[in-house]
Design a protein around this motif. Structure first.
Motif, PDB file in Angstrom:
ATOM      1  N   PRO A   1       0.498  -1.245   0.019  1.00 41.41           N
ATOM      2  CA  PRO A   1      -0.359  -0.112  -0.087  1.00 41.41           C
ATOM      3  C   PRO A   1       0.674   1.087   0.065  1.00 41.41           C
ATOM      4  O   PRO A   1       0.112   1.746  -0.096  1.00 41.41           O
ATOM      5  CB  PRO A   1      -0.915   0.183   1.146  1.00 41.41           C
ATOM      6  CG  PRO A   1      -0.038  -1.327   2.320  1.00 41.41           C
ATOM      7  CD  PRO A   1       0.437  -2.266   1.639  1.00 41.41           C
ATOM      8  N   ILE A   2       2.057   1.208   0.319  1.00 40.07           N
ATOM      9  CA  ILE A   2       3.384   2.705   0.263  1.00 40.07           C
ATOM     10  C   ILE A   2       3.573   2.353  -1.778  1.00 40.07           C
ATOM     11  O   ILE A   2       3.450   4.020  -1.342  1.00 40.07           O
ATOM     12  CB  ILE A   2       4.106   1.733   1.277  1.00 40.07           C
ATOM     13  CG1 ILE A   2       3.563   1.710   2.466  1.00 40.07           C
ATOM     14  CG2 ILE A   2       4.739   3.718   1.467  1.00 40.07           C
ATOM     15  CD1 ILE A   2       4.656   1.130   3.835  1.00 40.07           C
ATOM     16  N   THR A   3       4.007   1.700  -1.858  1.00 39.07           N
ATOM     17  CA  THR A   3       4.532   2.036  -3.664  1.00 39.07           C
ATOM     18  C   THR A   3       3.337   1.846  -4.362  1.00 39.07           C
ATOM     19  O   THR A   3       3.852   2.446  -5.647  1.00 39.07           O
ATOM     20  CB  THR A   3       5.459   0.960  -3.070  1.00 39.07           C
ATOM     21  OG1 THR A   3       5.467  -0.169  -3.463  1.00 39.07           O
ATOM     22  CG2 THR A   3       6.791   1.669  -2.091  1.00 39.07           C
ATOM     23  N   SER A   4       2.488   1.504  -4.194  1.00 38.50           N
ATOM     24  CA  SER A   4       1.828   0.796  -5.428  1.00 38.50           C
ATOM     25  C   SER A   4       0.421   2.002  -5.174  1.00 38.50           C
ATOM     26  O   SER A   4       0.358   2.666  -4.844  1.00 38.50           O
ATOM     27  CB  SER A   4       1.417  -0.949  -5.240  1.00 38.50           C
ATOM     28  OG  SER A   4      -0.155  -0.648  -5.779  1.00 38.50           O
ATOM     29  N   ASN A   5       0.018   2.124  -6.676  1.00 38.18           N
ATOM     30  CA  ASN A   5      -0.992   2.884  -6.817  1.00 38.18           C
ATOM     31  C   ASN A   5      -1.857   2.684  -7.146  1.00 38.18           C
ATOM     32  O   ASN A   5      -2.741   3.542  -6.392  1.00 38.18           O
ATOM     33  CB  ASN A   5      -0.542   3.783  -8.610  1.00 38.18           C
ATOM     34  CG  ASN A   5       0.604   3.973  -8.943  1.00 38.18           C
ATOM     35  OD1 ASN A   5       1.091   5.030  -7.832  1.00 38.18           O
ATOM     36  ND2 ASN A   5       1.407   4.170 -10.087  1.00 38.18           N
ATOM     37  N   THR A   6      -1.872   1.231  -6.570  1.00 36.16           N
ATOM     38  CA  THR A   6      -3.346   0.777  -6.230  1.00 36.16           C
ATOM     39  C   THR A   6      -3.620   0.149  -4.471  1.00 36.16           C
ATOM     40  O   THR A   6      -2.854  -0.038  -3.819  1.00 36.16           O
ATOM     41  CB  THR A   6      -3.243  -0.907  -7.011  1.00 36.16           C
ATOM     42  OG1 THR A   6      -3.366  -1.019  -8.007  1.00 36.16           O
ATOM     43  CG2 THR A   6      -4.710  -1.187  -7.075  1.00 36.16           C
ATOM     44  N   ALA A   7      -5.294   0.826  -4.371  1.00 27.71           N
ATOM     45  CA  ALA A   7      -4.862   0.792  -2.989  1.00 27.71           C
ATOM     46  C   ALA A   7      -5.425  -0.776  -2.538  1.00 27.71           C
ATOM     47  O   ALA A   7      -5.995  -1.942  -3.681  1.00 27.71           O
ATOM     48  CB  ALA A   7      -5.814   2.340  -2.659  1.00 27.71           C
ATOM     49  N   ALA A   8      -5.373  -0.694  -1.673  1.00 30.61           N
ATOM     50  CA  ALA A   8      -5.319  -1.949  -0.439  1.00 30.61           C
ATOM     51  C   ALA A   8      -6.734  -2.861  -0.746  1.00 30.61           C
ATOM     52  O   ALA A   8      -7.716  -1.380  -0.735  1.00 30.61           O
ATOM     53  CB  ALA A   8      -5.160  -1.667   1.045  1.00 30.61           C
ATOM     54  N   ASP A   9      -6.881  -3.645  -0.886  1.00 29.83           N
ATOM     55  CA  ASP A   9      -9.011  -3.690  -1.080  1.00 29.83           C
ATOM     56  C   ASP A   9      -8.972  -4.277  -0.029  1.00 29.83           C
ATOM     57  O   ASP A   9     -10.919  -4.692  -0.084  1.00 29.83           O
ATOM     58  CB  ASP A   9      -8.782  -5.246  -1.765  1.00 29.83           C
ATOM     59  CG  ASP A   9      -8.300  -6.684  -1.478  1.00 29.83           C
ATOM     60  OD1 ASP A   9      -7.906  -6.350  -0.122  1.00 29.83           O
ATOM     61  OD2 ASP A   9      -8.717  -7.340  -2.633  1.00 29.83           O
ATOM     62  N   ALA A  10      -8.629  -4.640   1.388  1.00 31.20           N
ATOM     63  CA  ALA A  10      -9.349  -5.056   2.120  1.00 31.20           C
ATOM     64  C   ALA A  10      -8.125  -3.907   3.615  1.00 31.20           C
ATOM     65  O   ALA A  10      -7.471  -4.380   3.434  1.00 31.20           O
ATOM     66  CB  ALA A  10      -9.318  -6.490   2.618  1.00 31.20           C
ATOM     67  N   THR A  11      -9.158  -4.021   4.836  1.00 33.39           N
ATOM     68  CA  THR A  11      -8.311  -3.518   5.690  1.00 33.39           C
ATOM     69  C   THR A  11      -8.024  -4.297   6.700  1.00 33.39           C
ATOM     70  O   THR A  11      -8.492  -5.891   6.966  1.00 33.39           O
ATOM     71  CB  THR A  11      -9.192  -2.516   6.911  1.00 33.39           C
ATOM     72  OG1 THR A  11      -9.855  -1.422   6.073  1.00 33.39           O
ATOM     73  CG2 THR A  11      -8.290  -2.297   8.120  1.00 33.39           C
ATOM     74  N   ALA A  12      -6.743  -4.814   6.916  1.00 33.50           N
ATOM     75  CA  ALA A  12      -5.767  -6.014   7.830  1.00 33.50           C
ATOM     76  C   ALA A  12      -5.051  -5.473   8.476  1.00 33.50           C
ATOM     77  O   ALA A  12      -4.993  -4.877   7.786  1.00 33.50           O
ATOM     78  CB  ALA A  12      -5.935  -7.041   6.304  1.00 33.50           C
ATOM     79  N   ALA A  13      -4.621  -6.094   9.535  1.00 37.19           N
ATOM     80  CA  ALA A  13      -3.396  -6.411   9.733  1.00 37.19           C
ATOM     81  C   ALA A  13      -2.349  -7.162   9.811  1.00 37.19           C
ATOM     82  O   ALA A  13      -1.882  -8.588   9.669  1.00 37.19           O
ATOM     83  CB  ALA A  13      -3.841  -6.634  11.109  1.00 37.19           C
ATOM     84  N   VAL A  14      -0.629  -6.373   9.919  1.00 35.96           N
ATOM     85  CA  VAL A  14       0.126  -8.110   9.144  1.00 35.96           C
ATOM     86  C   VAL A  14       1.170  -7.621  10.502  1.00 35.96           C
ATOM     87  O   VAL A  14       1.768  -5.855  10.816  1.00 35.96           O
ATOM     88  CB  VAL A  14       0.798  -7.291   8.412  1.00 35.96           C
ATOM     89  CG1 VAL A  14       2.141  -8.283   8.174  1.00 35.96           C
ATOM     90  CG2 VAL A  14      -0.238  -7.717   6.842  1.00 35.96           C
TER      91      VAL A  14
END
Length: 228
Positions: free
Chosen positions: A149-162
């Motif tokens: 999510p930091i480098t991609s132009n596409t946003a994350a498709d779900a809120t998640a924790a890693v």
């Protein structure tokens, strides 16, 4: 005749005295045994009360604590939103090791518009990561996220924790004393927090009370946002 009677009386009194002494000794022995039983029960009750108190204290106190500043990766343009929130944690002072595996813990997430009971998707338990960008790339490659999510132009498709480690001594999912872990909350594209939003996370671990982290999002003017 008088002499004989006196001797008989003295002998009778001697026998009575011996019997009284035996009875008194028996009473003393029984009393000592009862006192031992009472003391032993008292010690047992005290030990149980101590165990209950210690257990209650462990359950009421959190096993984790924040290990530094909570930060975020910000997207300055065009509206100023947060892509990832980073929460550094460690074992609480005097606490025991904590298992951060998917099956033993959960991460609840709340904001002004959404609520999730558990957004945990994975842990990078091997090695350490120098920064959030590198860790998110590894999480995407491991399949925990659909994109970095930091480098991609596409946003994350779900809120998640890693979860990943900044200090990892034994390459497993257990957080020990002296180790530091980072809980990275990746925000879904349409759910990204912006200025004046309140975000809240609860880290629920197997033992102890949950660690609650709540922050107010400031104006996002830089790529690295200090949430305090």
């Amino acid at each position: 005749m008088k002499l004989v009677r006196r001797e008989h009386s003295r002998s009778h009194r001697g026998v009575i005295g011996v019997e009284s002494a035996i009875v008194m000794i028996a009473f003393v022995i029984v009393a000592a045994a009862l006192a031992f039983v009472v003391l032993n029960m008292g010690f047992s009750t005290t030990q149980r009360a101590k165990t209950a108190i210690v257990s209650s204290l462990e359950e009421s106190s959190s096993a984790l604590e924040i290990a530094g500043k909570v930060t975020a990766s910000g997207d300055v343009s065009p509206t100023g939103k947060i892509n990832v929130t980073s929460i550094p944690v460690k074992v609480a002072s005097g606490g025991s090791s904590v298992n951060l595996g998917n099956t033993t813990m959960a991460v609840k997430y709340f904001s002004g518009s959404v609520e999730y009971d558990n957004i945990m998707t994975g842990i990078l338990s091997t090695g350490t990561y120098a920064n959030l960008t590198v860790a998110m790339q590894a999480a995407a490659q491991a399949g925990h996220l659909n994109v970095n999510p930091i480098t991609s132009n596409t946003a994350a498709d779900a809120t998640a924790a890693v979860i990943y480690f900044a200090v990892n001594r034994n390459d497993n999912a257990i957080l020990d004393q002296g180790e530091h872990a980072i809980i990275a909350i990746v925000h879904k594209g349409s759910e990204r927090p912006q200025a004046l939003d309140v975000i809240k996370a609860e880290i629920i671990v197997p033992t102890g009370s949950p660690l609650t982290v709540e922050r107010l999002v400031p104006n996002i003017t830089t790529n690295v946002v200090d949430l305090g």
